[in-house]
Design an enzyme around this catalytic site. Structure first.
Site, mmCIF file in Angstrom:
data_model
loop_
_atom_site.group_PDB
_atom_site.id
_atom_site.type_symbol
_atom_site.label_atom_id
_atom_site.label_comp_id
_atom_site.label_asym_id
_atom_site.label_seq_id
_atom_site.Cartn_x
_atom_site.Cartn_y
_atom_site.Cartn_z
ATOM 1 N N ASP A 294 -10.472 3.197 4.350
ATOM 2 C CA ASP A 294 -10.504 1.736 4.213
ATOM 3 C C ASP A 294 -11.883 1.191 4.605
ATOM 4 O OD1 ASP A 294 -9.163 -0.587 3.465
ATOM 5 O OD2 ASP A 294 -8.526 -1.039 5.513
ATOM 6 N N GLN B 51 -3.831 -1.819 9.678
ATOM 7 C CA GLN B 51 -3.766 -3.142 9.054
ATOM 8 C C GLN B 51 -4.413 -4.196 9.956
ATOM 9 O OE1 GLN B 51 -2.722 -3.879 5.853
ATOM 10 N NE2 GLN B 51 -3.401 -5.962 6.260
ATOM 11 N N LYS C 186 0.848 -1.208 0.000
ATOM 12 C CA LYS C 186 0.000 0.000 0.000
ATOM 13 C C LYS C 186 0.881 1.255 0.000
ATOM 14 C CE LYS C 186 -3.529 -2.822 2.074
ATOM 15 N NZ LYS C 186 -4.110 -3.416 3.296
#
Ligand code: NAP
Length: 281
Positions: A121, A98, A54
């Site tokens: 996200d 994450q 990413k």
């Protein structure tokens, strides 16, 4: 039948062209290079690779990145404090925490500490609720990427009988909501589902989001179905046994090169959108 390969790698590369142009435009007009903040907690090697992919994507398109790495022993309160500091940083236009975090951390509580505008996200309860109700919010990156991929290939979803196998909050559940919003008729399956095979046999579109290699057998899937495999198990096995579907499905995602690149592309798209909203007003 010649099946359509839903080539996420190629669609993601095309998206990068416009992402680069937008990132450059933001920089020229605001003087700020917007950043995606990534937070990695603990020592999971796969998570470290996903975060680096990413970060690399940010650099390819001209976004900045702020990489925070925290020890395995981090507490919920410590992680929330880090997220609050990133929320307050004006150059941060998106925060990626994450998944998964170590067991002692309340992951959803930490996700929910991310402000709505930084939730690129799509992991907060607030964002999920808004997305499900058709209000403005960023969707979870993987299902958002799948929807972009289907759109790129002009696959019509209205009225399709869609079966999503998996109900995690980052994948299965938002996937089902997004398909429902496009007027598919959606069945969400999980570990307590009875007659999974029978349900899948009826599907016009199947999404594998189980996390078990080759769990969904190709023989369960009817001819002409659309097959989306979100699973990835090194060196390159998905959640769906794909072999015979390569020439009897309407369309299928390869593993790798299908859903994975689209997840990253969506994260970057949403970070740029957040930057445009904030820095170009
Ligand atoms: P997860 O949180 O482990 O969820 C797995 C889901 O599968 C759960 O809802 C579980 O049901 C269901 N399940 C487990 N066993 C089942 C069974 N026997 N029958 C039917 N359903 C069953 O996994 P996830 O985070 O959603 O990820 C799913 C897959 O997608 C993994 O392979 C992961 O690596 C992949 N993934 C890929 C990307 C990407 O960018 N390509 C991103 C995220 C995830 P219960 O709820 O009942 O336990």
């Amino acid at each position: 039948m010649r099946s359509i390969v839903l080539d996420g790698k190629s669609v993601a590369q095309q998206l990068e062209v416009s992402q680069k142009a937008k990132a450059q435009q933001i920089f020229e007009q605001s003087g700020i290079r917007p950043s995606l903040a990534t937070i990695l907690v603990g020592n999971d090697p796969s998570s470290a690779i996903y975060v680096q992919m990413k970060v690399n994507a940010c650099h390819r398109v001209g976004l900045g990145s702020k990489k925070v790495v925290l020890p395995q022993s981090t507490t919920t309160d410590e992680l929330k404090k880090v997220i609050r500091a990133l929320n307050a940083d004006p150059s941060v236009c998106g925060i990626l925490l994450q998944h998964p975090v170590p067991d002692q951390i309340d992951e959803q509580a930490c996700f929910d500490e991310i402000s709505l505008e930084n939730d690129v996200d799509g992991v907060t309860c607030h964002g999920f609720g808004r997305m499900s109700l058709g209000r403005n919010a960023y969707g979870s990156a993987t299902p958002t990427g799948i929807m972009k991929l289907l759109k790129a290939y002009e696959i019509q979803l209205e009225g399709l009988n869609a079966v999503v196998v998996g109900r995690s909050s980052i994948l299965g559940k938002p996937m089902s909501q997004m398909l429902l919003s496009e007027n598919a008729t959606v069945t969400t399956c999980h570990s307590r589902t009875k007659n999974l095979e029978e349900i899948i046999r009826n599907a016009d579109l199947v999404v594998g989001a189980v996390g078990k290699p080759n769990f969904i057998k190709d023989s369960w899937i009817k001819d002409g179905a659309i097959v989306i495999d979100a699973g990835y198990h090194p060196p390159g096995i998905g959640d769906i046994q794909i072999e015979s579907l390569k020439n009897r499905s309407l369309a299928y995602t390869p593993v790798p090169g299908g859903v994975g690149p689209m997840t990253i592309a969506s994260l970057i798209d949403q970070t740029i959108d957040s930057a445009l909203n904030r820095l170009m007003k």
